[in-house]
Design an enzyme around this catalytic site. Structure first.
Site, mmCIF file in Angstrom:
data_model
loop_
_atom_site.group_PDB
_atom_site.id
_atom_site.type_symbol
_atom_site.label_atom_id
_atom_site.label_comp_id
_atom_site.label_asym_id
_atom_site.label_seq_id
_atom_site.Cartn_x
_atom_site.Cartn_y
_atom_site.Cartn_z
ATOM 1 C CE LYS A 76 -1.247 1.617 3.997
ATOM 2 N NZ LYS A 76 -0.282 2.082 4.982
ATOM 3 C CG HIS A 117 -3.921 -1.173 8.218
ATOM 4 N ND1 HIS A 117 -3.459 -2.045 7.267
ATOM 5 C CD2 HIS A 117 -2.885 -0.333 8.457
ATOM 6 C CE1 HIS A 117 -2.211 -1.734 6.950
ATOM 7 N NE2 HIS A 117 -1.840 -0.695 7.661
HETATM 8 C C1 BG6 Z 1 1.328 1.121 8.114
HETATM 9 C C2 BG6 Z 1 1.109 2.608 8.104
HETATM 10 O O1 BG6 Z 1 0.523 0.507 7.139
HETATM 11 O O2 BG6 Z 1 1.019 0.577 9.391
HETATM 12 C C3 BG6 Z 1 1.910 3.262 9.205
HETATM 13 O O3 BG6 Z 1 1.512 3.152 6.859
HETATM 14 C C4 BG6 Z 1 1.666 2.599 10.539
HETATM 15 O O4 BG6 Z 1 1.609 4.656 9.279
HETATM 16 C C5 BG6 Z 1 1.828 1.079 10.427
HETATM 17 O O5 BG6 Z 1 2.587 3.122 11.477
HETATM 18 C C6 BG6 Z 1 1.449 0.397 11.713
HETATM 19 O O6 BG6 Z 1 1.689 -0.976 11.638
HETATM 20 P P1 BG6 Z 1 1.757 -1.853 12.961
HETATM 21 O O7 BG6 Z 1 1.853 -3.249 12.465
HETATM 22 O O8 BG6 Z 1 2.970 -1.388 13.703
HETATM 23 O O9 BG6 Z 1 0.510 -1.577 13.724
#
Ligand code: BG6
Length: 520
Positions: free
Chosen positions: A181, A273
């Site tokens: 993404k 997400h």
């Molecule tokens: C990413 C985003 O997809 O997910 C980020 O671009 C974010 O901004 C990250 O910090 C968070 O991932 P996780 O797995 O640490 O919750």
């Protein structure tokens, strides 16, 4: 979820028995002969997630013996320099212990190709490298191409893969493309990108990464809902008051201006997400967990998902200002390096949606995400209606809230149930208590990282955990009106102090229906 192995009861298949049922799905799946080419190999994601995940897979014995990893980038490196970079990334970020023998074998399959995306010669060299790997490493003509690059570069790389013959699949051999993404920045650009990618790779060779689907706790939503009798009868508008899906982070956005400024929290997190978490929470039971059946249900529920009007009241956006977060003095977004001092990029976003079907009619789903919030936590909280009647003196239930089932996606992975219980004593006083399941205590095995699971699935050709183009496009279709309304508004995002839980407008968004956000 492999942990069941340690607690297999009578009648369970004998794990150590060589005559065990060959259909036993608990057997670890090992990728067949193949290689992986990473574009954008010098980026953060590559070093912090992809390279460590590849080592962890090798360490768990899940990669084929002749596995090959090819890095493609502009840097003036040779294969040895590349090997050093992977080594440092693995030492710093791998989940499993370092084992020299595993590393040595893995490193034999490393190659580096230097070049830019518009350089035909570089792609011809890449094609030659890949063919050579088939010969010396036995990768069998099976290769995945991981685009860990800005979306603006997808078209040129896809075209180069086609021109150099790298995307062509011969007979039983496979070629797959993995796309990180953001997949577009609105519906229109996502459709255009899908067309470009699908011109080169058929849809069943396209693996779009939403790394939240690789998390054990997210997959557990399906187990919780569909393996139990307990929840599904009450998983609907008769019993559920509303659902809150939160992804809060305490980190700021220093160092990410190139990607983040002008993109913002809604596009970065809600479009992918959080809408995927909503789909898992709200979808109907799939006929099976085959990718087609699972995706069909996700598409169906996303098609029924719609925003609630008026957007000025049912959405909220904010931008963090400087201040003290924990014991640390931190900068506001516009003081971070690389950001426009007048930037209107939101670092906090919240939206209200409803799912228009019989199961969910009238139940709001509140989605929020933000940077520099009180703490790092991702959770799905299903909040139930109050009991229709309480046969207690009103003073006895003052501390009784609504029942809640909370899936703690991270950290402290687990599930919590909140319900009322009698306070010990001679009175019939009732107060909220919680019942807790924690992965850490229930299972002996640590959960693999999301990227381990997803990279392995790409190599195995297992597409269930990868959103298809319809899901991506529908998610933009849901979100676009919010972003358009925010862009058209005279004002920018509301300021909120670093370390707080977002702007006041986010609380007002909940208060308009008499609800409040949970303080996780
Ligand atoms: C990413 C985003 O997809 O997910 C980020 O671009 C974010 O901004 C990250 O910090 C968070 O991932 P996780 O797995 O640490 O919750």
């Amino acid at each position: 979820m492999t942990a069941g192995r340690t607690t297999a009861g009578p009648g369970a298949l004998d794990w150590t028995n060589p005559l065990r049922d060959p259909r036993d799905k608990r057997l670890p799946r090992i990728a067949g002969p193949c290689g992986l080419v990473i574009f954008g190999v010098t980026g953060d994601l590559s070093r912090k997630k992809l390279m460590p995940a590849i080592y962890d897979l090798a360490n768990r014995g899940l990669l084929p013996p002749g596995f090959a990893l090819v890095g493609f980038a502009r840097r003036d490196w040779g294969s040895e320099d590349f090997g050093k970079v992977v080594y440092e990334a693995v030492r710093a970020h791998a989940r499993t212990p370092f084992r020299q023998d595993v590393w040595d074998k893995l490193a034999e399959g490393f190659r580096f190709v230097q070049g830019t995306f518009d350089d035909d010669d570089a792609f011809d060299r890449l094609s030659h490298t890949v063919r050579d790997l088939d010969r010396v490493r036995g990768t069998g003509g099976n290769h995945a191409f991981y685009l860990s690059i800005p979306p603006a570069a997808f078209p040129v790389v896809c075209k180069q893969l086609a021109r150099s013959g790298l995307s062509a699949q011969d007979g039983e051999q496979w070629r797959r493309v993995v796309i990180e993404k953001p997949f577009g920045h609105d519906l229109k650009s996502a459709i255009e990108l899908n067309e470009i990618v699908n011109e080169v790779f058929p849809e069943d060779s396209v693996f779009r990464i939403d790394h939240y689907l690789g998390k054990e706790t997210v997959q557990n939503v399906l187990a919780l809902r569909f393996a139990n009798q307990l929840y599904e009868p009450i998983w609907n508008s008769h019993y559920v008051d509303h659902v809150q899906i939160t992804m809060a982070e305490d980190i700021g956005l220093g160092g990410r201006a190139g990607y983040y400024d002008g993109i913002g929290a809604a596009r970065d997190v809600i479009q992918n997400h959080l809408l995927q978490l909503l789909a898992f929470t709200a979808m109907e039971e799939p006929v099976s967990f085959s990718s087609d059946e699972l995706r069909a249900e996700k598409i169906k529920v996303l098609n029924a998902t719609r925003l609630v009007s008026p957007l000025t009241e049912t959405t909220a956006r904010g931008q963090y200002t400087g201040g003290w977060q924990g014991g640390e003095l931190v900068r506001g977004l516009t003081e971070e390096e690389g950001y426009d001092p007048d930037s209107r990029t939101e670092t906090f976003a919240a939206i209200t949606v409803e799912v228009d079907n019989r199961r969910w009619a009238g139940v709001p789903f509140y989605l929020r995400t933000g940077k520099r919030l009180g703490r790092r936590v991702t959770e799905i909280a299903v909040i139930f209606k109050r009991a229709p009647h309480l046969p207690f003196d009103a003073t006895m239930t003052e501390e009784l809230g609504q029942n809640a089932l909370v899936v703690r996606v991270q950290p402290d992975e687990g599930v919590t149930m909140r319900f009322g219980s009698k306070v010990p004593g001679s009175q019939m006083e009732v107060r909220d208590v919680t019942m807790d399941f924690g992965y850490g205590t229930a299972f002996t095995e640590a959960s693999p990282e999301a990227y381990e699971r997803l990279i392995l699935d790409v190599l195995l050709g297992e597409p269930s955990l990868f959103p298809v183009n319809q899901e991506v496009e529908r998610s933009w279709e849901i979100l676009d009106p919010v972003i358009d309304a925010w862009t058209a508004a005279d004002d920018g995002p509301d300021p909120y102090a670093a370390g707080s839980w977002g702007p006041e407008s986010s609380n007002r968004m909940m208060a308009r229906t008499g609800r409040t956000w949970r303080r996780p």
